[in-house]
Design a protein around this motif. Structure first.
Motif: not given
Length: 175
Positions: A126-131
């Motif tokens: 994942s590059k943007a974990l929260a998103a």
């Protein structure tokens, strides 16, 4: 008369367990921010519950009895998510036979009461974990309440790096 145990000989010791060799290096582990910082904000009527370990788990509750849970798995390599359907299905309304059959079909297509659907987010890809976590909850878990998943499509096969492309090439255009 009992037979002597061949493994119970005086003067013998059990074989010690093998250790990881020093050259193997440390096991994979990902350092993640606390889950309460990554957990998505869900619109009402969903409410976030307090947990004993807010850095590793998060839980949400719906007034209809549905529950969503998130948990960081050991070593931070994945976040396990799940949704559990509440105890009641929507009632089948009075009406024509067709309306009742449609309502029954909608109930049959739902995740049944007390049943759970799981999905996992791998953190190292994942590059943007929260998103990505918010998208997984909104696009895979919440729809499971109204449309029971039958399985997930298989991922695309990996690219054949360093090997020639064996797919036939067509010249021209297709109509």
């Amino acid at each position: 008369m009992t037979q002597p145990d061949p493994f119970d000989r005086p003067g013998t010791t059990p074989t010690p367990r093998r250790r990881r060799p020093a050259f193997a290096g440390p096991r994979d582990e990902i350092d993640l921010p606390p889950l309460d910082q990554l957990a998505p904000t869900l619109d009402p009527p969903w409410s976030k519950e307090d947990t004993d370990t807010p850095d590793r788990t998060a839980a949400y509750h719906h007034p209809d009895g549905h529950r969503i849970g998130l948990r960081i798995q050991s070593r931070g390599l994945a976040i396990q998510t799940w949704i559990t359907a509440g105890p009641d299905l929507p009632p089948i309304p009075d009406g024509t036979d067709i309306e009742q059959a449609e309502a029954q079909a909608a109930n049959d297509a739902r995740l049944q009461p007390g049943r759970t659907w799981h999905a996992v987010l791998t953190t190292h890809t994942s590059k943007a974990l929260a998103a990505d976590l918010a998208a997984l909850v909104r696009e895979r878990l919440l729809p499971a309440l109204t449309n029971k998943p039958r399985g997930m499509p298989a991922p695309a096969p990996p690219a054949r790096i360093g090997q020639p492309d064996t797919a036939p090439q067509k010249e021209g255009t297709q109509k």
